[in-house]
Design a protein around this motif. Structure first.
Motif, PDB file in Angstrom:
ATOM      1  N   LEU A   1      14.692  21.368  33.211  1.00  0.00           N
ATOM      2  CA  LEU A   1      16.094  20.706  33.548  1.00  0.00           C
ATOM      3  C   LEU A   1      16.088  20.081  35.200  1.00  0.00           C
ATOM      4  N   THR A   2      16.264  18.727  34.963  1.00  0.00           N
ATOM      5  CA  THR A   2      16.194  18.191  36.335  1.00  0.00           C
ATOM      6  C   THR A   2      17.414  17.584  36.856  1.00  0.00           C
ATOM      7  N   ALA A   3      18.428  17.552  35.952  1.00  0.00           N
ATOM      8  CA  ALA A   3      19.817  16.955  36.267  1.00  0.00           C
ATOM      9  C   ALA A   3      20.679  17.282  35.315  1.00  0.00           C
ATOM     10  N   TYR A   4      22.087  17.638  35.851  1.00  0.00           N
ATOM     11  CA  TYR A   4      22.949  17.672  35.026  1.00  0.00           C
ATOM     12  C   TYR A   4      24.275  16.897  35.362  1.00  0.00           C
ATOM     13  N   THR A   5      24.739  15.974  34.210  1.00  0.00           N
ATOM     14  CA  THR A   5      25.825  15.118  34.295  1.00  0.00           C
ATOM     15  C   THR A   5      26.966  15.485  33.472  1.00  0.00           C
ATOM     16  N   GLY A   6      27.084  16.774  33.057  1.00  0.00           N
ATOM     17  CA  GLY A   6      28.222  17.328  32.092  1.00  0.00           C
ATOM     18  C   GLY A   6      29.631  17.463  32.885  1.00  0.00           C
ATOM     19  N   SER A   7      30.396  17.959  32.113  1.00  0.00           N
ATOM     20  CA  SER A   7      31.775  18.013  32.688  1.00  0.00           C
ATOM     21  C   SER A   7      31.916  19.415  33.187  1.00  0.00           C
ATOM     22  N   GLY A   8      30.924  20.331  32.991  1.00  0.00           N
ATOM     23  CA  GLY A   8      31.088  21.717  33.827  1.00  0.00           C
ATOM     24  C   GLY A   8      31.647  22.799  32.759  1.00  0.00           C
ATOM     25  N   GLY A   9      32.499  23.583  33.306  1.00  0.00           N
ATOM     26  CA  GLY A   9      33.112  24.516  32.321  1.00  0.00           C
ATOM     27  C   GLY A   9      31.987  25.657  32.199  1.00  0.00           C
ATOM     28  N   ASP A  10      32.165  26.290  31.126  1.00  0.00           N
ATOM     29  CA  ASP A  10      31.527  27.416  30.477  1.00  0.00           C
ATOM     30  C   ASP A  10      30.268  26.607  29.700  1.00  0.00           C
TER      31      ASP A  10
ATOM     32  N   GLY B   1      26.551  22.448  44.414  1.00  0.00           N
ATOM     33  CA  GLY B   1      27.839  21.673  44.708  1.00  0.00           C
ATOM     34  C   GLY B   1      28.743  21.416  43.757  1.00  0.00           C
ATOM     35  N   ASN B   2      28.562  21.781  42.512  1.00  0.00           N
ATOM     36  CA  ASN B   2      28.958  21.552  41.142  1.00  0.00           C
ATOM     37  C   ASN B   2      30.500  22.473  41.129  1.00  0.00           C
ATOM     38  N   THR B   3      31.651  21.995  41.607  1.00  0.00           N
ATOM     39  CA  THR B   3      32.770  22.753  41.711  1.00  0.00           C
ATOM     40  C   THR B   3      33.512  22.966  40.106  1.00  0.00           C
ATOM     41  N   SER B   4      33.042  22.281  39.299  1.00  0.00           N
ATOM     42  CA  SER B   4      33.625  22.267  37.740  1.00  0.00           C
ATOM     43  C   SER B   4      32.974  23.221  37.041  1.00  0.00           C
ATOM     44  N   LEU B   5      31.882  23.940  37.493  1.00  0.00           N
ATOM     45  CA  LEU B   5      31.150  24.873  36.576  1.00  0.00           C
ATOM     46  C   LEU B   5      31.711  26.014  36.838  1.00  0.00           C
ATOM     47  N   THR B   6      32.100  26.708  35.806  1.00  0.00           N
ATOM     48  CA  THR B   6      32.673  28.159  35.857  1.00  0.00           C
ATOM     49  C   THR B   6      31.648  29.149  35.177  1.00  0.00           C
ATOM     50  N   SER B   7      31.007  28.922  34.211  1.00  0.00           N
ATOM     51  CA  SER B   7      29.977  29.955  33.553  1.00  0.00           C
ATOM     52  C   SER B   7      28.994  29.477  33.335  1.00  0.00           C
ATOM     53  N   VAL B   8      27.518  30.078  33.432  1.00  0.00           N
ATOM     54  CA  VAL B   8      26.269  29.655  32.874  1.00  0.00           C
ATOM     55  C   VAL B   8      25.560  30.697  32.207  1.00  0.00           C
TER      56      VAL B   8
ATOM     57  N   GLY C   1      14.823  26.951  40.507  1.00  0.00           N
ATOM     58  CA  GLY C   1      14.341  26.268  41.684  1.00  0.00           C
ATOM     59  C   GLY C   1      15.440  26.841  42.764  1.00  0.00           C
ATOM     60  N   SER C   2      15.124  26.455  44.051  1.00  0.00           N
ATOM     61  CA  SER C   2      15.771  26.779  45.179  1.00  0.00           C
ATOM     62  C   SER C   2      17.079  26.067  45.253  1.00  0.00           C
ATOM     63  N   GLY C   3      18.336  26.629  45.509  1.00  0.00           N
ATOM     64  CA  GLY C   3      19.642  26.086  45.666  1.00  0.00           C
ATOM     65  C   GLY C   3      20.147  25.465  44.319  1.00  0.00           C
ATOM     66  N   ALA C   4      19.740  26.142  43.224  1.00  0.00           N
ATOM     67  CA  ALA C   4      19.913  25.574  41.768  1.00  0.00           C
ATOM     68  C   ALA C   4      21.450  25.649  41.535  1.00  0.00           C
ATOM     69  N   PHE C   5      22.187  26.694  41.907  1.00  0.00           N
ATOM     70  CA  PHE C   5      23.734  26.824  41.788  1.00  0.00           C
ATOM     71  C   PHE C   5      24.338  26.984  43.077  1.00  0.00           C
ATOM     72  N   SER C   6      23.713  26.488  44.032  1.00  0.00           N
ATOM     73  CA  SER C   6      24.428  26.926  45.302  1.00  0.00           C
ATOM     74  C   SER C   6      25.505  25.914  45.615  1.00  0.00           C
ATOM     75  N   GLY C   7      26.456  26.631  46.352  1.00  0.00           N
ATOM     76  CA  GLY C   7      27.992  25.669  46.273  1.00  0.00           C
ATOM     77  C   GLY C   7      28.768  25.859  45.262  1.00  0.00           C
ATOM     78  N   CYS C   8      28.350  26.363  44.298  1.00  0.00           N
ATOM     79  CA  CYS C   8      29.226  26.286  43.015  1.00  0.00           C
ATOM     80  C   CYS C   8      30.472  27.266  43.027  1.00  0.00           C
ATOM     81  N   THR C   9      31.467  26.654  43.720  1.00  0.00           N
ATOM     82  CA  THR C   9      32.430  27.722  44.237  1.00  0.00           C
ATOM     83  C   THR C   9      33.359  28.288  43.225  1.00  0.00           C
ATOM     84  N   ASN C  10      33.406  27.734  42.093  1.00  0.00           N
ATOM     85  CA  ASN C  10      34.125  28.245  40.972  1.00  0.00           C
ATOM     86  C   ASN C  10      33.216  29.068  39.813  1.00  0.00           C
ATOM     87  N   LEU C  11      32.193  28.909  40.126  1.00  0.00           N
ATOM     88  CA  LEU C  11      31.286  29.653  39.015  1.00  0.00           C
ATOM     89  C   LEU C  11      31.538  31.181  39.351  1.00  0.00           C
ATOM     90  N   TYR C  12      32.167  31.782  38.104  1.00  0.00           N
ATOM     91  CA  TYR C  12      32.613  33.096  38.300  1.00  0.00           C
ATOM     92  C   TYR C  12      31.417  34.019  37.467  1.00  0.00           C
TER      93      TYR C  12
END
Length: 443
Positions: free
Chosen positions: A44-53, A70-77, A87-98
């Motif tokens: 998985l090299t990139a993500y261009t979706g709308s986020g959410g769960d 830095g994807n602030t729209s991501l809430t659950s993965v 990889g390094s920093g894969a989900f870093s800065g996803c401040t709304n990921l709960y």
């Protein structure tokens, strides 16, 4: 059936079945791309979706560096059981990921993988990793519990730094290296428990010691009182650094060395230093209100040199020992303990343990506000490790368990479809071949 008709039917069947067998691969790729997942050779090299769960497709075997950073729209993965590395920093800065589910299939994670995920509170981490790398969960301020897998042997620099809701941690038996900044800034951490089978570290009263408990390595910052093991001879570098809730400490008669900055940035206001102590290092950012000690001792010299207020417990003019004891530094031939005692339920002697060859440093040079994107660089965080002669102790905690069913769909239904398609395919081939034979015989 006429020869031309037979051939046409055969060609149709062959082409149709080839399409049926090949289409799903293209269809899956199209669906994954439409959902925003860009996958190249299983990565998985990139993500261009709308986020959410989101649930990452089970065709993915690896997640590249900084894919969701830095994807602030991501809430659950939910990561599927097909994934081996993140990889390094894969989900870093996803401040709304709960919420995040990391399955047992994952054997490698990079630095800062969840760094700055300040909303992460529901974590299922069953990965079979050998290392919790530098800054893996740095700044996960909502994380109140985490289970460190039994496969882990090393916990890196700032791995859980500034996880301000983390209340307790259990160190597995396999861990032989803990960075001195692994739990820095964990202001609510009141207990660290070390598995009794650990050959390098042990715990007593929620603190980390070396295996034989002769050296106090780390006192959790969330403690409000501490009882130091009576086997302790050394308080290591920055052992109580950041322990603002502890206001009074009485050192046992076994202590001989207080290393540099053992009490730096702590809330200790009153301390009793026995005459057994012969060496006290400099202590920055610490000014106790009262030192109780003995005449002509290292404690008296330390107090005088630093202009601290002190009382001599063996002076006729001095008040009685606040702890109601005689000079704790004077004991006649104390008998070493051969095993656990009622006052020390978690202690066992381990004469085979190698001597402590290192020191600790609880200070950290890493700063990062929660909610910011983090890009990790291997080796960007440095720090010393808790020496092999010492350990951190804490109370057990258990994270919520979530079951992830990542088993691929197989069985009679799938097999029947494959068999039917193959049968129709070969019927088509047969019709084509037989029509050609008829043409040859007629000719």
């Amino acid at each position: 059936m006429k020869r031309k008709t037979k051939r046409r039917v055969g060609i149709f069947l062959v082409v149709a079945m080839l399409a049926v067998m090949i289409y799903p691969a293209f269809s899956t790729t199209a669906e994954e791309e439409s959902a925003g997942f860009i996958i190249e050779n299983g990565e998985l090299t990139a993500y261009t979706g709308s986020g959410g769960d989101i649930t990452i497709p089970d065709t993915v075997t690896g997640i590249s560096d900084n894919v969701f950073s830095g994807n602030t729209s991501l809430t659950s993965v939910t990561i599927p059981g097909s994934v081996i590395s993140i990889g390094s920093g894969a989900f870093s800065g996803c401040t709304n990921l709960y919420r995040a589910v990391v399955p047992a299939s994952v054997v490698n994670i990079g630095n800062s993988v969840f760094a700055g995920c300040s909303s992460l509170s529901d974590l299922t981490f069953s990965a079979n990793v050998g290392v919790i790398p530098d800054m893996a969960f740095y700044g996960c301020a909502s994380l109140s519990s985490v289970t460190i897998p039994g496969t882990v042997t090393s916990i890196g620099s700032s791995a859980f730094e500034n996880c301000t809701l983390l209340g307790s941690v259990t160190i597995p038996a396999a861990v032989d290296t803990i960075s001195d900044t692994a739990f820095a800034g964990c202001s609510n951490l009141s207990s660290v428990e070390v598995d009794g089978g650990n050959a390098t570290y042990s715990s007593y009263d929620g603190c980390i010691y070396n295996k034989t408990q002769t050296k106090l390595l780390y006192c959790p910052e969330g403690k409000y009182s501490v009882k130091i093991s009576d086997k302790t001879s050394t308080l290591s570098y920055a052992a109580l650094n950041g322990c603002y809730g502890i206001t009074e400490v009485t050192l046992p008669a076994s202590v001989t060395v207080i290393e540099q900055n053992a009490f730096s940035n702590s809330g200790v206001q009153t301390i009793t230093i026995p005459s057994s102590v012969t060496d006290i290092g400099s202590q920055s950012s610490w000014t106790p209100q009262m030192i109780y000690t003995y005449s002509n001792s290292a404690g008296e010299e330390f107090a005088v040199n630093n202009n601290y207020t002190y009382e001599l417990l063996d002076s006729p003019e001095s008040p009685a020992d606040p702890n109601g004891t005689d000079d704790p530094g004077v004991k006649e031939d104390p008998e070493p303990s051969d095993g656990p005692t009622p006052s020390d339920p978690g202690t066992t002697d381990d004469p085979a343990t190698p001597a402590d060859n290192g020191t600790t440093n609880a200070s950290s040079n890493n700063t990062q506000g929660s909610g910011t994107s983090v890009t990790s660089t291997s080796g960007s965080v440095t720090g010393r490790n808790l020496a092999a002669g010492g350990v951190r102790s804490a109370s057990k905690f258990t994270a919520k368990e979530h079951v992830l069913d990542s088993t691929p769909k197989t069985g009679p239904e799938t097999n029947a479809k494959v068999i039917l398609c193959m049968a129709v395919f070969f019927v088509g081939v047969y019709l084509i071949i037989s029509s050609r034979k008829e043409e040859e015989q007629t000719a």
